[in-house]
Design an enzyme around this catalytic site. Structure first.
Site, PDB file in Angstrom:
ATOM      1  N   ASP A 216       0.283  -1.087   0.031  1.00  0.00           N
ATOM      2  CA  ASP A 216      -0.012   0.074  -0.199  1.00  0.00           C
ATOM      3  C   ASP A 216       0.170   1.084  -0.101  1.00  0.00           C
ATOM      4  O   ASP A 216       1.544   1.390   0.661  1.00  0.00           O
ATOM      5  CB  ASP A 216      -0.651   0.304   1.196  1.00  0.00           C
ATOM      6  CG  ASP A 216      -1.735   1.110   1.381  1.00  0.00           C
ATOM      7  OD1 ASP A 216      -2.343   1.616   0.193  1.00  0.00           O
ATOM      8  OD2 ASP A 216      -2.377   1.122   2.456  1.00  0.00           O
TER       9      ASP A 216
ATOM     10  N   HIS B 109      -9.590   5.040  -0.494  1.00  0.00           N
ATOM     11  CA  HIS B 109      -8.624   5.701  -0.344  1.00  0.00           C
ATOM     12  C   HIS B 109      -9.176   5.962   1.332  1.00  0.00           C
ATOM     13  O   HIS B 109     -10.632   7.000   0.908  1.00  0.00           O
ATOM     14  CB  HIS B 109      -7.376   5.725  -0.242  1.00  0.00           C
ATOM     15  CG  HIS B 109      -6.202   4.858  -1.510  1.00  0.00           C
ATOM     16  ND1 HIS B 109      -5.491   4.686  -0.639  1.00  0.00           N
ATOM     17  CD2 HIS B 109      -6.586   4.510  -2.482  1.00  0.00           C
ATOM     18  CE1 HIS B 109      -3.929   3.724  -1.885  1.00  0.00           C
ATOM     19  NE2 HIS B 109      -5.607   3.433  -2.511  1.00  0.00           N
ATOM     20  N   GLY B 110      -9.472   5.899   2.298  1.00  0.00           N
ATOM     21  CA  GLY B 110      -9.107   7.242   3.419  1.00  0.00           C
ATOM     22  C   GLY B 110     -10.340   6.077   3.461  1.00  0.00           C
ATOM     23  O   GLY B 110     -11.143   7.166   3.782  1.00  0.00           O
TER      24      GLY B 110
ATOM     25  N   ASN C 147     -10.169   0.969   1.137  1.00  0.00           N
ATOM     26  CA  ASN C 147      -9.241  -0.196   1.841  1.00  0.00           C
ATOM     27  C   ASN C 147      -9.911   1.075   3.688  1.00  0.00           C
ATOM     28  O   ASN C 147      -9.840   1.956   3.250  1.00  0.00           O
ATOM     29  CB  ASN C 147      -8.169   1.251   1.594  1.00  0.00           C
ATOM     30  CG  ASN C 147      -7.096   0.995  -0.612  1.00  0.00           C
ATOM     31  OD1 ASN C 147      -7.421  -0.015   0.046  1.00  0.00           O
ATOM     32  ND2 ASN C 147      -6.487   1.487  -0.084  1.00  0.00           N
TER      33      ASN C 147
ATOM     34  N   ALA D 191      -7.321   1.028   7.304  1.00  0.00           N
ATOM     35  CA  ALA D 191      -6.212   1.004   7.797  1.00  0.00           C
ATOM     36  C   ALA D 191      -6.672   1.246   9.183  1.00  0.00           C
ATOM     37  O   ALA D 191      -6.983   0.716  10.501  1.00  0.00           O
ATOM     38  CB  ALA D 191      -5.289   1.976   7.434  1.00  0.00           C
TER      39      ALA D 191
HETATM   40  P1  13P Z   1      -8.041   4.959   6.342  1.00  0.00           P
HETATM   41  O1  13P Z   1      -6.657   4.620   7.197  1.00  0.00           O
HETATM   42  O2  13P Z   1      -8.600   6.209   6.549  1.00  0.00           O
HETATM   43  O3  13P Z   1      -8.686   3.978   6.316  1.00  0.00           O
HETATM   44  O4  13P Z   1      -7.299   4.374   4.997  1.00  0.00           O
HETATM   45  C1  13P Z   1      -6.678   3.349   4.416  1.00  0.00           C
HETATM   46  C2  13P Z   1      -5.895   3.216   2.887  1.00  0.00           C
HETATM   47  O5  13P Z   1      -6.571   4.543   1.963  1.00  0.00           O
HETATM   48  C3  13P Z   1      -4.338   3.005   3.129  1.00  0.00           C
HETATM   49  O6  13P Z   1      -4.240   3.344   1.528  1.00  0.00           O
END
Ligand code: 13P
Length: 279
Positions: free
Chosen positions: A82, A203-204, A225, A227
């Site tokens: 990633d 993402h995010g 995604n 995280a």
């Molecule tokens: P978050 O931490 O906001 O879930 O984003 C994850 C991400 O996009 C990893 O590339």
């Protein structure tokens, strides 16, 4: 199941209007939890690691764990770099057995981002590559950036010239914890999806309301995604275990509690992605 590349998974997801959950792992327990959740939901799944995670634990460790666990799993499992921040790291991950990589040249000028992404595509050969144009905001691996929305016409040119498999547009999301509900440019996402037939990546996603995530998937997103959400889930469960059991000293106890919490959360997020029952 053999350890698989993400190309087939993502292409099937785009055609079927669902998304593959791509979950960031920081350690063995999170790897186990993600695979357990995917098996419970009968979902294909991607596990991913950032450069910051790989500074803490070499890609060899994740490739070793995931490839052996994937071989024994009942669902397809892929391992993805990633936000790869250099050609060298992407190449090292491929050599260690990662099944796909992202190269993030989003802070570079357009032509340099094209050249770097193209070079990684050539190096990766059969393995699928993800790249980003525009910038997803927020904090990732200690680096902060503002949001710079992706231009749909430039997106089309970028994907054509780089030969990437999956494309990460910037539509208003940010990494990390949101201070207010993010306002996504869904119209822009739709325009990008009309011009780019490749799988699109959101993402995010931690903190984006589930219904908004579902709308993004309806508009062409095929990889979502997560995280921060899983890191918070993991840490809160470990803290709660220790608070309830102040004399505990066996790491298996509090890490086991954290692992179980992540498994449940992965199941919920797979339902949001609509990939349950797709494996
Ligand atoms: P978050 O931490 O906001 O879930 O984003 C994850 C991400 O996009 C990893 O590339």
């Amino acid at each position: 199941m053999p350890f698989v590349t993400a190309r087939e998974m993502l292409t099937a997801a785009r055609a079927g209007k669902y998304a593959i959950g791509a979950f960031n792992a920081e350690n063995m327990e999170m790897v186990q939890a993600i695979i357990a959740g995917a098996q419970e939901m009968r979902a294909p799944v991607m596990i991913q690691t950032t450069p910051g995670t790989l500074k803490y634990a070499d890609p060899m460790i994740f490739a070793g764990m995931v490839s052996r666990l994937a071989a024994a799993a009942k669902v397809p499992v892929a391992l993805h770099l990633d936000h790869g921040n250099s050609f060298e790291l992407a190449e090292y991950c491929v050599k260690q057995g990662y099944t796909s990589v992202m190269i993030d040249g989003s802070l570079l000028p357009f032509e340099e981002n094209v050249a770097l992404s193209r070079r990684v595509v050539e190096m990766a050969g059969e393995l699928p590559v993800e790249a980003e144009l525009g910038t997803v905001g927020g904090k990732e691996d200690g680096h902060s950036a503002g949001v710079a929305y992706t231009d749909p016409q430039q997106a089309e040119e970028f994907v054509r010239r780089t030969g990437i498999c999956s494309f990460a547009p910037a539509i208003g999301t940010a990494h990390g914890v949101y201070k207010a509900e993010p306002k996504l440019d869904l119209g822009r996402l739709g325009e990008i999806a009309e011009r780019v037939s490749n799988p699109l990546v959101l993402h995010g996603t931690s903190g984006v309301p589930d219904e908004t995530v579902r709308e993004c998937i309806r508009r062409g997103v095929s990889k979502v995604n997560y995280a921060t959400d899983l890191s918070i889930t993991f840490t809160n469960a470990a803290k709660a275990y220790i608070a309830e059991n102040p004399n505990a000293f066996d790491p298996k106890k509090y890490l086991g509690a954290a692992r179980a919490a992540v498994t449940s959360r992965v199941c919920e997020l797979i339902r949001v992605c609509g990939s349950d029952g797709k494996a």
